[in-house]
Design a protein around this motif. Sequence first.
Motif, short mmCIF file in Angstrom:
data_model
loop_
_atom_site.label_atom_id
_atom_site.label_comp_id
_atom_site.label_asym_id
_atom_site.label_seq_id
_atom_site.Cartn_x
_atom_site.Cartn_y
_atom_site.Cartn_z
N UNK A 1 0.83 -1.21 0.00
CA UNK A 1 0.00 0.00 0.00
C UNK A 1 0.86 1.26 0.00
N UNK A 2 0.24 2.34 -0.44
CA UNK A 2 0.90 3.64 -0.50
C UNK A 2 0.19 4.55 0.50
N UNK A 3 0.94 5.04 1.48
CA UNK A 3 0.34 5.85 2.55
C UNK A 3 0.96 7.24 2.52
N UNK A 4 0.11 8.24 2.67
CA UNK A 4 0.60 9.62 2.73
C UNK A 4 0.41 10.15 4.14
N UNK A 5 1.49 10.64 4.73
CA UNK A 5 1.38 11.26 6.05
C UNK A 5 1.59 12.76 5.89
N UNK B 1 7.94 13.88 0.03
CA UNK B 1 7.62 13.84 -1.39
C UNK B 1 7.92 15.21 -2.04
N UNK B 2 7.95 16.28 -1.24
CA UNK B 2 8.27 17.61 -1.80
C UNK B 2 9.74 17.75 -2.17
N UNK B 3 10.59 16.85 -1.66
CA UNK B 3 12.00 16.93 -2.03
C UNK B 3 12.34 15.92 -3.12
N UNK B 4 11.37 15.07 -3.49
CA UNK B 4 11.64 14.03 -4.50
C UNK B 4 11.76 14.65 -5.89
N UNK B 5 12.76 14.19 -6.64
CA UNK B 5 12.93 14.74 -7.99
C UNK B 5 13.19 13.62 -9.00
N UNK B 6 12.65 13.84 -10.19
CA UNK B 6 12.90 12.94 -11.31
C UNK B 6 13.73 13.71 -12.34
N UNK C 1 4.88 1.74 1.01
CA UNK C 1 5.59 3.01 0.83
C UNK C 1 4.85 4.09 1.60
N UNK C 2 5.56 4.74 2.50
CA UNK C 2 4.97 5.83 3.27
C UNK C 2 5.59 7.14 2.79
N UNK C 3 4.76 8.02 2.26
CA UNK C 3 5.24 9.31 1.77
C UNK C 3 4.94 10.37 2.80
N UNK C 4 5.90 11.23 3.06
CA UNK C 4 5.66 12.37 3.95
C UNK C 4 5.32 13.57 3.08
N UNK C 5 4.29 14.30 3.43
CA UNK C 5 3.92 15.50 2.66
C UNK C 5 3.72 16.68 3.59
N UNK C 6 4.38 17.78 3.28
CA UNK C 6 4.19 18.97 4.12
C UNK C 6 2.93 19.71 3.71
N UNK C 7 2.21 20.14 4.69
CA UNK C 7 1.00 20.91 4.45
C UNK C 7 1.15 22.21 5.23
N UNK C 8 0.76 23.31 4.62
CA UNK C 8 0.89 24.58 5.33
C UNK C 8 -0.40 24.90 6.08
N UNK C 9 -0.30 25.87 6.98
CA UNK C 9 -1.44 26.19 7.84
C UNK C 9 -2.66 26.64 7.03
#
Length: 426
Positions: free
Chosen positions: A87-91, A175-180, A211-219
Motif C-alpha cells: 500500500x501507499x500511505x501519505x502522512x 515527497x516535496x524533495x523528491x525529484x525525477x 511506501x509511506x510518503x511524507x507530505x508537508x501541508x501549510x497552515x
Amino acid sequence: MTRPRSRFICQSCGAASVRWEGQCHACGAWNTLVETAVRDAPAARRRSATTVTATALARLAESPVARAPVGIGELDRVLGGGLVAGSLVLLGGEPGIGKSTLLLQAAAGVAGAGSSVLYATGEESAGQVRLRAERLGLLAGAPGEGISVLAESAVDRVLEAARAARPTVLVVDSIQTATLDELEGPAGSVGQVRESALRYQELAKTEGVVVVLVGHVTKDGSLAGPKTLEHLVDAVLSLEGERTSGLRLLRASKNRFGSTDEVGVLEMGEDGLREVADPARAFLGEHDQPAPGSVVGVTLEGSRALLVEVQALVAPAGYGLPRRTAIGLDPARLALLVAVLGRRAGIGLGSHDVYANLAGGLSADDPALDLPVAIALASSLRDRPVVRSVGGLARRLREAARLGFSRAIVPRPGRSVGGDARRARC
Ligand code: TYD
Ligand code: MG
C-alpha cells in the motif's frame, strides 16, 4: 534532436505543450499546465493479442490483507491494524509537527518485529537522522540493524536501492524533495510531486513494499503537493496540533484498508511521541477554580469521545466592525451562534469583540460543540463561571461519567433530535 522527456499538460482540457506557459493555448485557462513525464507505451499493450475477461463477483479470489503492525498503538489504530503490504500511505502535516519523528519510531516498531525498513530522506542528512535516532534511543538493537538510511532525493536512486534491498517498508521523507531527472520543474512542483508519487506507487504495487510518503501541508490549507496525491494513495493520514502544545492528533481522512473514523492521540515529549494515558481528557485544560468563559464539551472524533475545553472571551468592541475570532472552531459557526444568542436568548453581542478557542490546539467541527460555545460566550459576557456542561448523546455522557462527571447540562431530549442548530437554543 533529442525528444523531450516531459510535456506540460493542461489540467483543464488535456492539451499538451512542450514548454510551460502561463495560459493554455487551447482552452485559455490560466496556470493549469502541469509537467508530466512522457511514457513509451509498452509493446505488449500496443498489440494486445489476449482477450480480456472480467470475473464474476462471487468467483473473485479472496486476497488476505497482510499487515505489519508498527507497534505504536495509536498509529496502528488509525491505520486499521498496521501497514498493509503493497500500500501507499501519505502522512501529511505542517513542518515541525513531528512527522519524521513518528515515522522513525514506527520504523523502529517494524524493525523490532523483525522486518526491514528503508528510510530515504531528502530533507535531512544521514547525520541528522542519526541524531534523532539517538535522541529516541533507537541506535542500538533491532531498530539500529533493521532500519537503513539513505539521504537521497532522486527518485530513481531511491527506487534502485529499494529494489535491491527489498524492505518491508520504504519511508520517503518527503515527497516535496523528491525529484525525477526527466522533469525540468523544481522539487515540490506539482509535476515532480505527482510523477514521483506515481513511481513510488508502482514500486508498492509490483514489489509489495509499503511506501509511506511524507507530505508537508501549510497552515492555510494544503500546498501543491499532498492534495494532488490524495486520489492516488491508499491512505491519507494527517498529524495535527500546535507546536507550542505537545499534543498531536492523528487522523485518517482516507483509508482503503480501514475506517476513517479513528483518531489517535499522541504527545511529543523529550524522547519522541508517546501515547497519552487517557486520551479522552488529554485536551482538557487544568483549572482549580471554574473560570468565566470556560466550558467543557464532548466531541466525537470517530468512535472516540474527547473532552474539550471551549474558551471564550467577550469584550466591548472599539471602533469599526466587532471582531469574531475562532481558533480550532469554524468561524462561520461562531458567527451563527452569536446571531442565535442575540436573536433567541437575548444575549446581544453585536457591539462586542468575540474570541473562541479550543484548548490544547485541537480543532473540531462537531455541531455538538455549539451548546458549549454558546454557554461559554454567555458566561464570558456575564462574567459568571459555568461549572461544567456537557452536550451530546449517550456515548458522550458515558465517557464523561467514566471520567467522574456526575452532572451534565444537556438539551431537552425531545428538542435535540431535529437538528443541531436547535440544540444551541435550548
Ligand atoms: P520532526 O519530526 O522533525 O517534524 P516534521 O518531520 O513534521 O517536520 O519534529 C520536529 C519537532 O519535534 C522539533 O521541533 C523537535 C521536536 N522533538 C521533540 O520535542 N522531541 C523529540 O524527541 C524529537 C525527536 C523532536
Ligand atoms: Mg521532517
